[in-house]
Design an enzyme around this catalytic site. Structure first.
Site, short mmCIF file in Angstrom:
data_model
loop_
_atom_site.label_atom_id
_atom_site.label_comp_id
_atom_site.label_asym_id
_atom_site.label_seq_id
_atom_site.Cartn_x
_atom_site.Cartn_y
_atom_site.Cartn_z
N GLN A 174 -8.16 1.01 0.83
CA GLN A 174 -7.56 2.07 0.03
C GLN A 174 -7.38 1.62 -1.42
O GLN A 174 -6.84 0.54 -1.67
CB GLN A 174 -6.20 2.48 0.61
CG GLN A 174 -5.52 3.63 -0.11
CD GLN A 174 -4.14 3.91 0.45
OE1 GLN A 174 -3.25 3.09 0.34
NE2 GLN A 174 -3.97 5.07 1.06
N GLY A 175 -7.78 2.45 -2.35
CA GLY A 175 -7.62 2.16 -3.77
C GLY A 175 -6.70 3.17 -4.43
O GLY A 175 -7.16 4.06 -5.16
N TYR A 176 -5.41 3.05 -4.16
CA TYR A 176 -4.42 3.95 -4.76
C TYR A 176 -3.59 3.20 -5.81
O TYR A 176 -3.60 3.53 -6.99
CB TYR A 176 -3.49 4.51 -3.70
CG TYR A 176 -3.98 5.77 -3.01
CD1 TYR A 176 -5.32 6.14 -3.04
CD2 TYR A 176 -3.09 6.58 -2.31
CE1 TYR A 176 -5.75 7.28 -2.40
CE2 TYR A 176 -3.52 7.73 -1.68
CZ TYR A 176 -4.84 8.09 -1.73
OH TYR A 176 -5.26 9.23 -1.10
N SER A 177 -2.84 2.19 -5.37
CA SER A 177 -1.86 1.54 -6.23
C SER A 177 -2.53 0.78 -7.37
O SER A 177 -3.62 0.20 -7.21
CB SER A 177 -0.99 0.58 -5.42
OG SER A 177 -0.20 1.28 -4.49
N GLU A 227 -1.38 8.95 5.94
CA GLU A 227 -0.90 7.58 5.84
C GLU A 227 0.55 7.49 6.29
O GLU A 227 0.95 6.55 6.99
CB GLU A 227 -1.03 7.09 4.40
CG GLU A 227 -0.66 5.62 4.23
CD GLU A 227 -0.88 5.11 2.82
OE1 GLU A 227 -0.91 3.88 2.65
OE2 GLU A 227 -1.02 5.93 1.91
N SER A 240 7.54 4.02 -1.50
CA SER A 240 8.76 3.39 -0.99
C SER A 240 9.71 4.43 -0.41
O SER A 240 9.65 5.62 -0.75
CB SER A 240 9.47 2.63 -2.12
OG SER A 240 10.06 3.55 -3.03
N ASN A 241 10.60 3.99 0.46
CA ASN A 241 11.53 4.93 1.10
C ASN A 241 12.43 5.61 0.09
O ASN A 241 12.86 6.75 0.29
CB ASN A 241 12.36 4.20 2.16
CG ASN A 241 11.54 3.90 3.40
OD1 ASN A 241 10.32 4.10 3.41
ND2 ASN A 241 12.19 3.42 4.44
#
Length: 792
Positions: A533-536, A651, A775-776
């Protein structure tokens, strides 16, 4: 406000919901509540007769007795509306519990007369069985009955009853009670009229202002309804039916409390802003939403389990669902008072009425803590007596006699296969094909370590259990998918590099072209492509729309430049799905596109990142003038944000899977066996609470998994699943470390005469899970805005 996903609404159930909501909404039930409280906490006979006319008291009564012959689902639908609207009358105590009891008794005489009168509202009756606080099971009281005439006792016979019954509802306004007593060492059910000689009724007020009674009987005369095992079984079932109805009413209270609180947060202004814009208050409201969604999921799944006849008893299911809903309602109503501030503590404000009613319902017939431990006892007894079925014990493999004994074909009728048979089949597959030395690996495995197992599943046709069959998957229904996950964790099967299976495949099914599906999906099933995955990016983690990696179109290619980070399995990946910026002139979400990239393309550099556990399962990936074909664009130019949000749903569904918590739970249970902690009461209380947290997580997961399987849009409430899953995972990991004592400080797998497991790995994994996929804290922000509609 969005609710958690449900199956298609049953027309009959919806009719009951709508009817109940229409009737209860026609009058201000909260003002009626206050009037009845001021008049002594009785009930309104005219209203009670209207409830009878609506058929509410006939739901559980067989058609042969003039009833509707329905079940708990209909009772729960009405009880939820009663909780939402705050119906003051004792619906459960007088409209469910006594009718459930009488419906289970043999027909004839007084039983038929009472049942007929209760259905039309001619009499108001309660059960009097409890003699001391905290009693959960009938049959051991000190109240005694004896026949006034010689001979054996028979239904209709007059008895003399002596003893005391406490916590009896209804109190004021009741016409009498069905009293449980001991008759010749057997349970007897005796009808005692309000005007019976020898009966003294002491009225008290509950915390909700409604009346409760203590019955003191000194040779009080009554008529025998039933006695013996039949009477005891009917009383036990009636109590558990009442617990289930209480749970539904508590769920309704919790949902309405959340709505009222969010309304207040939107309109109350302090420091020049609506207080609902304050992040601290938003997060507290979202924590309430998590509990409400969990309670409703538990309620729905419990009804389904009983309808399916999964084997868990009504007593166990009722204990579990009431414990969950009682916790949700009491925690949320208490928090709501704080979120309202000083006005929440005033009697004139409605939120306090919900709080007091939740306290009352939560305490009656067992509170959350006692019902958890009751569930534990019933669960352990069922496990001890079961000969087969349920998740496999980690300490042993199932007996496998021969290959011919099991049919591993992936195209079987999974819907029709009984779950115990399916579980046995999964365990047999693992026993025959999964390497014993690779069970219960502590950290994420590389492609080299897991390739053989991946290819074995591919060969057997079991690689993609959630994919539809037309795309090469097994097409497992949601309940079988959950069972597969549970058995996978119970066996200790390591996760393979599966982002192609759980992310790329579902996205291409929904957004991809037919050519893209034909090009990219078969290599996933063949193990030829390992997707990452290339998100962050360094400055675009949870703020995903801030991606700066740029793709500029140059003829039939995009030229990609930039950097991605926290790329799972980056060192093993052959391909990446990624977000790139394709338009800088529009708002940031609008200028993003979704690309599929071959990582062998020139200009790509991969650098591993070592984490605090000493593992290197993440990477940074650098792009320097990388040429990507335009045909690899998914979903259209500048439409990547829509694809990304859908993929984040998948996800978060994956991150919200119960398998991580289930695995850690089994590690805790294994440690308890190894260290002899099963008899430690304090440990068992914590373990049971977390065990139920994990089970109810599975209930919540099932609803979302069903949506994904049907190809429907996953709603924003998926974030509640991600929060609950990862935080339950962390709580279990912390219990594992605490219970391991000094072994909780050891880095590697611990082997000794006291212990044999990796203690710290679950905590390291859980800490990361709370951050990944948003994050939560960011999930709470999203839920506050998109689900609770709180101001930015």
């Amino acid at each position: 406000m969005s609710h958690q996903p449900q199956e298609g609404a049953d027309d009959g159930l919806q009719m009951f919901r709508d009817s109940a909501a229409g009737f209860l909404g026609a009058a201000d039930q909260r003002q009626r509540f206050r009037r009845l409280e001021a008049s002594g906490g009785g009930l309104d006979r005219a209203c009670w007769e209207q409830l009878a006319e609506l058929g509410w008291f006939s739901l559980l009564v067989p058609e042969e007795d003039g009833g509707l012959g329905l079940g708990l689902a209909e009772v729960a639908a009405i009880a939820q509306e009663a909780g939402r609207h705050l119906l003051p009358e004792p619906l459960v105590d007088a409209g469910v519990q006594p009718l459930a009891l009488l419906a289970r008794l043999a027909r004839g005489g007084l039983r038929d007369q009472l049942l007929a009168d209760l259905q039309v509202g001619r009499r108001v009756v309660g059960l009097a069985w409890q003699e001391s606080a905290g009693e959960l099971e009938p049959g051991s009281g000190m109240t005694h009955a004896r026949p006034l005439a010689a001979g054996s006792a028979a239904p209709g016979q007059t008895l003399s009853v002596t003893g005391t019954k406490r916590f009896v509802r209804p109190g004021p306004g009741a016409d009498g009670w069905i009293v449980a007593a001991d008759l010749a060492s057997e349970t007897a059910l005796v009808w005692v009229d309000t005007l019976a000689s020898g009966l003294q009724v002491e009225h008290e007020s509950g915390v909700d202002g409604m009346g409760t009674a203590t019955l003191r009987m000194d040779e009080a005369q009554g008529q025998l309804l039933a006695h013996g095992p039949e009477a005891l079984a009917a009383l036990q079932a009636a109590n558990d039916t009442a617990r289930f109805a209480q749970a539904a009413e508590l769920a309704g209270i919790a949902r309405r409390t959340l709505e009222l609180t969010c309304d207040y947060l939107r309109t109350r202004v302090q420091f020049g802003k609506p207080i609902g814009s304050f992040q601290a208050l938003q997060h507290r409201a979202v924590d309430g939403l998590v509990q409400v969604e969990l309670a409703e999921a538990c309620l729905r799944e419990s009804l389904r389990a009983l309808a399916r006849g999964d084997g868990e008893s009504l007593a166990a299911v009722a204990s579990r669902v009431k414990a969950r809903c009682a916790y949700a309602a009491t925690e949320l109503t208490r928090a709501a008072i704080g979120l309202h501030g000083a006005i929440g503590t005033t009697n004139e404000y409605d939120i306090g009425l919900y709080f007091k009613r939740a306290m009352t319902l939560a305490s009656r017939l067992g509170n959350a803590a006692s019902l958890r431990m009751r569930w534990r006892r019933l669960h352990d007894e069922a496990v001890a007596s079961a000969s087969s079925g349920g998740p496999a014990a980690v300490s042993s493999a199932p007996e496998v006699t021969s290959e011919a004994a099991f049919d591993f074909r992936p195209d079987q009728d999974w819907e029709a296969m009984p779950e115990p048979r399916f579980r046995a089949l999964v365990r047999a597959l693992f026993a025959r094909h999964y390497p014993e030395h690779r069970r219960f690996m502590p950290y994420r495995q590389t492609w080299a370590e897991s390739r053989d197992w991946y290819m074995t599943l591919a060969r057997l046709g079991w690689l993609a259990p959630a994919w539809p069959r037309q795309h090469g998957g097994m097409g497992l229904p949601a309940d079988k998918l959950i069972a597969y996950i549970e058995e996978t964790e119970a066996w200790g099967v390591a996760r393979t590099p599966d982002q192609g299976l759980v992310m790329v495949g579902p996205i291409l099914m929904r957004f991809g072209s037919e050519a893209q599906r034909q090009r990219f999906m078969p290599p996933i099933l063949a193990g030829e492509h390992v997707w990452t995955q290339g998100y962050s990016e360094p400055n675009a983690g949870s703020d995903l729309a801030a991606v700066r990696t740029e793709a500029v179109q140059d003829g039939d290619h995009f030229i990609v430049n930039g950097q991605k980070t926290w790329t799972t399995w980056g060192a093993d990946g052959t391909h990446m799905f990624m977000l790139v910026r394709t338009d800088k002139t529009v708002k940031k979400q609008a200028g993003i596109s979704f690309l599929l990239v071959d990582l062998k393309t020139p200009g790509i550099t991969v650098r591993p990142i070592r984490n605090i556990a000493g593992e290197s399962d993440f990477c940074e990936v650098f792009f320097d003038n990388v040429r990507v074909p335009v045909e690899n664009l998914v979903g259209g130019l500048n439409e990547g944000w829509t694809v990304a949000k859908a993929l984040l749903g998948f996800e978060r569904l994956f991150t919200g899977s119960p398998k991580h918590s289930q695995h850690t739970l089994r590690q805790v249970e294994k440690l308890a066996r190894q260290r002899g902690m099963q008899d430690d009461p304090a440990f068992l209380v914590r373990l049971t609470e977390l065990q139920l947290d994990a089970i109810d997580l599975g209930a919540a997961y099932t609803g979302f998994a069903e949506l994904a399987k049907r190809g429907e849009v996953i709603p924003p409430t998926i974030s509640t699943l991600k929060i609950w899953s990862t935080e339950t995972y962390e709580r279990l990991a912390l219990l594992l470390i605490e219970s391991a004592q000094d072994y909780g400080a050891m880095r590697d797998h611990c082997h000794s005469d006291e212990i044999d497991l990796h203690v710290v790995a679950p905590l390291f994994n859980a800490m990361g899970a709370k951050i990944f996929a948003g994050s939560n804290e960011i999930q709470r922000n999203i839920l506050a805005r998109t689900v609770l509609d709180l101001p930015a």
